[in-house]
Design an enzyme around this catalytic site. Sequence first.
Site, PDB file in Angstrom:
ATOM      1  N   ALA A 212       0.846  -1.202   0.000  1.00  0.00           N
ATOM      2  CA  ALA A 212       0.000   0.000   0.000  1.00  0.00           C
ATOM      3  C   ALA A 212       0.881   1.251   0.000  1.00  0.00           C
ATOM      4  O   ALA A 212       0.679   2.178  -0.796  1.00  0.00           O
ATOM      5  CB  ALA A 212      -0.926  -0.014   1.210  1.00  0.00           C
ATOM      6  N   GLU A 231      10.938  -3.212  -2.441  1.00  0.00           N
ATOM      7  CA  GLU A 231      11.139  -4.524  -1.807  1.00  0.00           C
ATOM      8  C   GLU A 231       9.911  -4.771  -0.940  1.00  0.00           C
ATOM      9  O   GLU A 231       9.784  -4.213   0.149  1.00  0.00           O
ATOM     10  CB  GLU A 231      12.420  -4.495  -0.962  1.00  0.00           C
ATOM     11  CG  GLU A 231      13.690  -4.324  -1.781  1.00  0.00           C
ATOM     12  CD  GLU A 231      14.137  -5.602  -2.464  1.00  0.00           C
ATOM     13  OE1 GLU A 231      13.745  -6.693  -2.013  1.00  0.00           O
ATOM     14  OE2 GLU A 231      14.860  -5.514  -3.461  1.00  0.00           O
ATOM     15  N   CYS A 265       9.828 -11.041   5.903  1.00  0.00           N
ATOM     16  CA  CYS A 265       9.129 -10.931   4.612  1.00  0.00           C
ATOM     17  C   CYS A 265       9.182 -12.230   3.818  1.00  0.00           C
ATOM     18  O   CYS A 265       8.282 -12.512   3.045  1.00  0.00           O
ATOM     19  CB  CYS A 265       9.713  -9.788   3.799  1.00  0.00           C
ATOM     20  SG  CYS A 265      11.490  -9.931   3.591  1.00  0.00           S
TER      21      CYS A 265
HETATM   22  P1  NAD Z   1       6.703   0.160   8.240  1.00  0.00           P
HETATM   23  O1  NAD Z   1       5.373   0.390   8.849  1.00  0.00           O
HETATM   24  O2  NAD Z   1       7.927   0.362   9.055  1.00  0.00           O
HETATM   25  O3  NAD Z   1       6.758   1.069   6.933  1.00  0.00           O
HETATM   26  C1  NAD Z   1       7.880   1.067   6.070  1.00  0.00           C
HETATM   27  C2  NAD Z   1       8.343   2.497   5.866  1.00  0.00           C
HETATM   28  O4  NAD Z   1       7.339   3.227   5.170  1.00  0.00           O
HETATM   29  C3  NAD Z   1       8.623   3.230   7.162  1.00  0.00           C
HETATM   30  O5  NAD Z   1       9.868   3.877   7.072  1.00  0.00           O
HETATM   31  C4  NAD Z   1       7.467   4.185   7.280  1.00  0.00           C
HETATM   32  O6  NAD Z   1       7.811   5.383   7.931  1.00  0.00           O
HETATM   33  C5  NAD Z   1       7.096   4.448   5.844  1.00  0.00           C
HETATM   34  N1  NAD Z   1       5.682   4.784   5.694  1.00  0.00           N
HETATM   35  C6  NAD Z   1       4.637   4.194   6.330  1.00  0.00           C
HETATM   36  N2  NAD Z   1       3.473   4.746   5.901  1.00  0.00           N
HETATM   37  C7  NAD Z   1       3.795   5.693   4.994  1.00  0.00           C
HETATM   38  C8  NAD Z   1       3.026   6.608   4.178  1.00  0.00           C
HETATM   39  N3  NAD Z   1       1.709   6.647   4.240  1.00  0.00           N
HETATM   40  N4  NAD Z   1       3.700   7.423   3.354  1.00  0.00           N
HETATM   41  C9  NAD Z   1       5.031   7.388   3.290  1.00  0.00           C
HETATM   42  N5  NAD Z   1       5.801   6.552   4.022  1.00  0.00           N
HETATM   43  C10 NAD Z   1       5.199   5.712   4.864  1.00  0.00           C
HETATM   44  O7  NAD Z   1       6.837  -1.312   7.674  1.00  0.00           O
HETATM   45  P2  NAD Z   1       5.724  -2.232   7.024  1.00  0.00           P
HETATM   46  O8  NAD Z   1       5.284  -1.669   5.722  1.00  0.00           O
HETATM   47  O9  NAD Z   1       4.717  -2.650   8.019  1.00  0.00           O
HETATM   48  O10 NAD Z   1       6.685  -3.489   6.733  1.00  0.00           O
HETATM   49  C11 NAD Z   1       6.171  -4.753   6.599  1.00  0.00           C
HETATM   50  C12 NAD Z   1       6.034  -5.128   5.134  1.00  0.00           C
HETATM   51  O11 NAD Z   1       7.296  -5.011   4.515  1.00  0.00           O
HETATM   52  C13 NAD Z   1       5.598  -6.552   4.937  1.00  0.00           C
HETATM   53  O12 NAD Z   1       4.685  -6.608   3.871  1.00  0.00           O
HETATM   54  C14 NAD Z   1       6.887  -7.264   4.558  1.00  0.00           C
HETATM   55  O13 NAD Z   1       6.701  -8.418   3.777  1.00  0.00           O
HETATM   56  C15 NAD Z   1       7.595  -6.187   3.806  1.00  0.00           C
HETATM   57  N6  NAD Z   1       9.026  -6.409   3.861  1.00  0.00           N
HETATM   58  C16 NAD Z   1       9.670  -6.668   2.707  1.00  0.00           C
HETATM   59  C17 NAD Z   1      11.027  -6.916   2.738  1.00  0.00           C
HETATM   60  C18 NAD Z   1      11.785  -7.199   1.492  1.00  0.00           C
HETATM   61  O14 NAD Z   1      13.003  -7.104   1.555  1.00  0.00           O
HETATM   62  N7  NAD Z   1      11.164  -7.533   0.382  1.00  0.00           N
HETATM   63  C19 NAD Z   1      11.707  -6.890   3.945  1.00  0.00           C
HETATM   64  C20 NAD Z   1      11.002  -6.605   5.094  1.00  0.00           C
HETATM   65  C21 NAD Z   1       9.655  -6.355   5.043  1.00  0.00           C
END
Ligand code: NAD
Length: 477
Positions: A212, A231, A265
């Site tokens: 999202a 990612e 992830c």
């Molecule tokens: P999170 O909530 O920490 O968000 C990620 C980043 O996005 C943060 O730095 C946050 O400040 C920023 N963010 C959040 N909302 C935002 C918005 N509305 N606008 C701008 N920036 C915003 O982490 P998360 O998204 O909950 O992470 C979990 C997800 O990440 C899972 O889906 C997981 O599978 C995926 N993930 C992928 C990898 C990969 O390497 N492919 C690794 C780890 C996690």
Amino acid sequence: MTLSSHVETHKPSATTSRFTSDDEILAAVSRVRETFDSGITRPLDWRERELRQLQRMVEDNEEEFLEALHKDLGKCRMEGVIAETGFIVNEIKLTLKNLRKWAKPERVKVPVAVMPGKAYIVREPLGPVLIISPWNYPFQLLISPLTGAIAAGNTAVLKPSEVAPATSAAVAKLLPRYLDASAYVVVEGGVAETTTLLAQRFEHIFYTGNGAVARVVMTAAARHLTPVTLELGGKSPCIVDEHADLDITAKRIMWGKFFNTGQTCVAPDYLLVHESIHDALLDKFERTLQHFYGADPQASADYGRIVNERHFDRLLPLLDSGTLVAGGKSERASRYIAPTILRDVSPDSPVMEDEIFGPILPVLRVSNVDEAIRFVNARAKPLALYVFTNDKDTAERVLSRTSSGGACVNDVVAHLGVPELPFGGVGPSGMGAYHGWHSFDTFSHKKSVLDKSIHLDAPLRYPPYGDNKLKWIKRLL
Ligand code: NAD
């Protein structure tokens, strides 16, 4: 330069309070652009020095980082070293060892029609880049892309996750003590700060997190035509066929699923198990969990916690999606959810809707491997896919008929330990990839250069053309 407030002001999941003013963010972005434009980040000596400093930062302060990770996620030392500090040191060492080779211009052949001349590909830094990272591996997922960004000669703004506040604060405090503060800046904060950052022009945005927010990032990037690496995650399936070695299968799946409390992830999200070995495998899972975490995993020093109440509350209802084989216990005050295995799970149940991202493993039965392949292909392309089998043809059939970011045969998660393998998703699980050389590649522009000799200048290509020249051109092309 650090643009952070002190850790005491942070609240887990405080996504609305501002930690850094707009003016400070804008000043930071202009500073890293000015530094890049000055050219100081381009020489390989300079990049190597910064990489050595980055390595020193991790080694000198490993305890502090591990403590922060424990505070944020209850992450134990072993998992902290494997997937965060040790992982990063290895990545930096590999980069330092190979940087000069990677950065060398690559000669390519020149066709007769273009001769005489030399043609080569130059790896050029992109400029100031933005790295936005999530909370589950809050150190690795921030510093690993930074390693690639430095190696390729870029400057960077780093935005750690506010959901892992202790790690974010530790990086914001320590990174400027080791790296050139005019080239690498940490901006702490949540949605507001990230939104301000995303409105600025960067030459690349490297985002790790959920799909999202990835759409928000890509939309913002489109305004400046900035390329992105995304990612992301998804539901990574794990297929176990009748020819799998059940002891090893049980150990590897239990390890990969409950590492970091399932907040990985590439953790196996759900299992598709051949009906003939289904009960025997579940039995082994139960025994393996006992062996790993004892009778009460809550008392185990090796088992972590859910990152915050919001995620705890999201996960709790999923425990009702099937029949309990193991686990099921929880405690909100300490954000504890036991390693949980569910059987008799319907494909339409809530646990099968979104990525679980927690310590709950639904197990579904299949009657053959083709049914498992059809199940996987009816859903979004995952970040990882795992198949356990001792039959090479089965493994090959699964790999060749499904699409996923990465895959393992007879293991889970461990493909991330091979730095030569590009790490990234496909379709909704992400775009672009990194690790090792692939990080250097992601953060470089491949500039094509033709260096022509002026000693020979065949008149063939110049007008007036005429039939004779056309005849020769056709022969040469
Ligand atoms: P999170 O909530 O920490 O968000 C990620 C980043 O996005 C943060 O730095 C946050 O400040 C920023 N963010 C959040 N909302 C935002 C918005 N509305 N606008 C701008 N920036 C915003 O982490 P998360 O998204 O909950 O992470 C979990 C997800 O990440 C899972 O889906 C997981 O599978 C995926 N993930 C992928 C990898 C990969 O390497 N492919 C690794 C780890 C996690």
